[in-house]
Structures are given as C-alpha cells and as structure tokens.
Design a protein around this motif. Structure first.
Motif, mmCIF file in Angstrom:
data_model
loop_
_atom_site.group_PDB
_atom_site.id
_atom_site.type_symbol
_atom_site.label_atom_id
_atom_site.label_comp_id
_atom_site.label_asym_id
_atom_site.label_seq_id
_atom_site.Cartn_x
_atom_site.Cartn_y
_atom_site.Cartn_z
ATOM 1 N N ASP A 81 64.786 26.197 -22.894
ATOM 2 C CA ASP A 81 63.801 25.563 -22.023
ATOM 3 C C ASP A 81 62.662 26.496 -21.664
ATOM 4 N N ILE A 82 62.995 27.760 -21.372
ATOM 5 C CA ILE A 82 61.987 28.670 -20.825
ATOM 6 C C ILE A 82 62.494 30.103 -20.982
ATOM 7 N N LEU A 83 61.603 31.058 -20.809
ATOM 8 C CA LEU A 83 61.978 32.471 -20.793
ATOM 9 C C LEU A 83 61.820 33.029 -19.382
ATOM 10 N N LYS B 268 55.462 11.785 -21.853
ATOM 11 C CA LYS B 268 56.575 12.738 -21.819
ATOM 12 C C LYS B 268 56.616 13.524 -23.124
ATOM 13 N N LEU B 269 56.946 14.805 -23.027
ATOM 14 C CA LEU B 269 57.213 15.627 -24.204
ATOM 15 C C LEU B 269 58.648 15.371 -24.674
ATOM 16 N N PRO B 270 58.948 15.607 -25.960
ATOM 17 C CA PRO B 270 60.333 15.448 -26.429
ATOM 18 C C PRO B 270 61.269 16.368 -25.650
ATOM 19 N N LEU B 271 62.344 15.808 -25.129
ATOM 20 C CA LEU B 271 63.281 16.575 -24.318
ATOM 21 C C LEU B 271 64.683 16.074 -24.636
ATOM 22 N N HIS B 272 65.471 16.902 -25.311
ATOM 23 C CA HIS B 272 66.797 16.499 -25.766
ATOM 24 C C HIS B 272 67.862 17.011 -24.793
ATOM 25 N N ARG C 191 62.052 39.295 -26.730
ATOM 26 C CA ARG C 191 61.197 40.163 -27.539
ATOM 27 C C ARG C 191 61.963 40.721 -28.735
ATOM 28 N N SER C 192 63.233 41.030 -28.550
ATOM 29 C CA SER C 192 64.030 41.609 -29.629
ATOM 30 C C SER C 192 64.159 40.667 -30.816
ATOM 31 N N TYR C 193 64.196 39.354 -30.541
ATOM 32 C CA TYR C 193 64.417 38.381 -31.616
ATOM 33 C C TYR C 193 63.276 37.377 -31.757
ATOM 34 N N ASP C 194 62.152 37.656 -31.079
ATOM 35 C CA ASP C 194 60.951 36.824 -31.187
ATOM 36 C C ASP C 194 61.279 35.357 -30.880
ATOM 37 N N ILE C 195 61.852 35.130 -29.712
ATOM 38 C CA ILE C 195 62.318 33.812 -29.296
ATOM 39 C C ILE C 195 61.201 33.052 -28.592
ATOM 40 N N GLY C 196 61.099 31.755 -28.885
ATOM 41 C CA GLY C 196 60.162 30.868 -28.212
ATOM 42 C C GLY C 196 60.884 29.804 -27.416
ATOM 43 N N THR C 197 60.126 28.820 -26.946
ATOM 44 C CA THR C 197 60.697 27.763 -26.101
ATOM 45 C C THR C 197 60.219 26.400 -26.579
ATOM 46 N N GLY C 198 60.925 25.372 -26.131
ATOM 47 C CA GLY C 198 60.514 24.007 -26.422
ATOM 48 C C GLY C 198 61.542 23.236 -27.230
ATOM 49 N N SER C 199 61.188 22.010 -27.577
ATOM 50 C CA SER C 199 62.147 21.088 -28.181
ATOM 51 C C SER C 199 62.569 21.486 -29.591
ATOM 52 N N ASN C 200 61.848 22.416 -30.240
ATOM 53 C CA ASN C 200 62.235 22.863 -31.587
ATOM 54 C C ASN C 200 63.188 24.060 -31.566
ATOM 55 N N TRP C 201 63.438 24.608 -30.377
ATOM 56 C CA TRP C 201 64.291 25.796 -30.258
ATOM 57 C C TRP C 201 65.666 25.363 -29.762
ATOM 58 N N LEU C 202 66.648 25.375 -30.665
ATOM 59 C CA LEU C 202 68.001 24.932 -30.358
ATOM 60 C C LEU C 202 68.935 26.132 -30.248
ATOM 61 N N LEU C 203 69.803 26.105 -29.245
ATOM 62 C CA LEU C 203 70.792 27.155 -29.049
ATOM 63 C C LEU C 203 72.177 26.516 -28.981
ATOM 64 N N SER C 204 73.119 27.061 -29.728
ATOM 65 C CA SER C 204 74.484 26.535 -29.761
ATOM 66 C C SER C 204 75.478 27.620 -29.388
#
Length: 281
Positions: free
Chosen positions: A182-184, A164-168, A262-275
C-alpha cells in the motif's frame, strides 16, 4: 469556533504555494487553525495521497476539514468535490482517485460537487493551474469557518460516481496470504501492506516463526526469501529482515536499521503484490 483545517499536497515547501494556501484560508477567517498533513507526496502520485488521508483522518476530531491537492488533471473537466466521511470528517479534493482508500476503509456518507462559480477565491484571475489555492483551500476554509455549510458547497454528487483506483483486498488461499504494498514508511524504508493483523493471524503464525515472503511487480519476481516474524525490530539482528505488525495494525516488512524499499527498489500500488506463507521446516 472554526474547525481545524488540514492541508495535504505534492507541492513541497521550496516555494510559496503552500504559504499562499495558508494566506487564502486566513483571509477567510483569521482564527482558523491550519495544520499540514504532508506536502511531500511524490508529484502526481494520487495513490499515495489517497493512502495518507486514510492513515491520518481517524485520529483527528470529528468535523475536521481536510484539503488534499494532488491534481495532475488541474484545469481539465475533472470534478471538484467535498465529501463527508462516515467518520464525520470532510475532504476537499479533485475527483481523481484520491478518495479510494477513504471509501474502502472508512466510507463516504455524502458528496457535493463544488460550484466553482460561487466557491472560488475572489479576484483570482483567469488562472486554471492553481485550484489548490483558488478553489480547494478557499472552499475548505469557508466550511471550516462556517461561512458556508456542506450543502452550500454545490449540488449533490452521486457517491457511486466517485472515481476509484484499483484496490484489491488481501486474501488467503491454501495457506498463502496475498495483499498489496500500500505504502512505504518513507524515512525508514519499511514496506506497509494492506494485509490486516486479523487476516494474518488466520495462518496460525507465532513470533519467531520463519516465513517465506515474495514480492512481485506486474508478474515479475522482485523478492523471494525467508525471514522471521518479530514483535519489533529489537527481535532481529541488525541488517536482518523481518515481518511485523505496523502502527496501523497491518503487516509490514523491514530490515532492522536499513531500508528494505531502497535495498530492493520497491514501489507501491495495485501492481505490487506481496505474499506470505509459513516456510517449510
């Protein structure tokens, strides 16, 4: 009657790789109905392969066979699996994290390790770099056509051994809700999170409320602004950002008629946190 066979990969469609998998499946049983989930997974991106399976699988009839090949470890000692999900679908894939979102959101009922001595395309030579064709498409087609049963794939495989990949999990702390990107929504550049509508509603937010949204990547602040919560894009002027509920009932972020990612160069995955929290009045 054979089951549907659905293919996913990072191969793209610019060469013959996907067509070769179609040909292998049709050589097993010419009546098999074959469909594409996507072949545009970014190269080696196991996280996205995992998400796209979860996004799609529950909308297909029970018994459908999915073959997912994003396999940067091809030819190594990584295992090859077929799993049966709690939703009664089957997934043929390398054991490299591709089953992360399925295990978390749907559940895995049983797993088998593919016996590659038996379930390998005849006369496929000594190649160890195209298991998508020689093992996965071949095995998936044999299951779909009922040439073999699930138990004939190979020996039982412990579910708790599946990688399993890290998934919080998304969570609320003192009025602040935090989750992962999670995804774009690739074509439109919208940002999809793992924050469910049910969890979001615990904040007591109404349409039109102003929200403070922050995005961090490995503790680096990427975005920190105020935006509105809207029912749909039409609620917001063109060019303005909004929080909304996406098509799988999770929280998402967008710019009306522009690409937030694209405007903010956003990626995905367990290191990308949104609050998200209510903005001060």
């Amino acid at each position: 009657m054979s089951a549907a066979l659905v293919l996913q990969s990072d191969f793209g469609l610019s060469d013959g790789a996907v067509s070769a998998m179609y040909g292998v499946a049709r050589s097993v049983d010419s009546s098999i109905s074959i469909f594409d989930l996507t072949h545009d997974i970014p190269p080696y991106n196991i996280w996205e392969a995992s998400y796209r399976l979860m996004q799609t699988i529950i909308y297909w009839p029970e018994g459908t066979i999915f073959v997912s090949i994003v396999d940067p470890g091809v030819g190594s000692d990584r295992k090859s699996l077929v799993v049966k999900t709690d939703s009664n679908h089957y997934i043929v894939t390398p054991d490299n994290g591709t089953l992360t979102h399925i295990d978390h959101s749907i559940g895995i009922a049983d797993a088998r390790e593919i016996d590659e001595e038996v379930n390998r395309l005849p006369r496929s030579g000594a190649s160890h770099t195209f298991h998508g064709r020689d093992i996965y498409a071949y095995t998936g087609a044999r299951i779909a056509s009922k040439a073999i049963s699930f138990t004939e794939v190979g020996p039982a495989y412990r579910k708790d051994s599946i990688i399993k990949l890290p998934l919080h999990r998304a969570r609320i702390t003192d009025g602040l809700i935090t989750g992962l990107i999670d995804i774009l929504d690739i074509r439109f550049g919208n940002v999809w999170t793992n924050i469910s509508r049910e969890l979001f509603q615990q904040l007591g937010i109404e349409y039109g409320d102003k929200l403070k949204v922050t995005i961090e990547n490995q503790s680096k602040m990427i975005y920190n602004h105020i935006m509105s919560y809207g029912r749909s894009f039409a609620d917001i002027p063109v060019g303005e950002p909004l929080v909304y509920i996406n098509s799988i009932d999770n929280i998402a972020i967008a710019i009306n008629q522009d690409s937030f990612a694209r405007s903010y160069d956003i990626g995905t995955g367990s290191n990308w946190l949104l609050s998200i929290q209510k903005a001060p009045k």
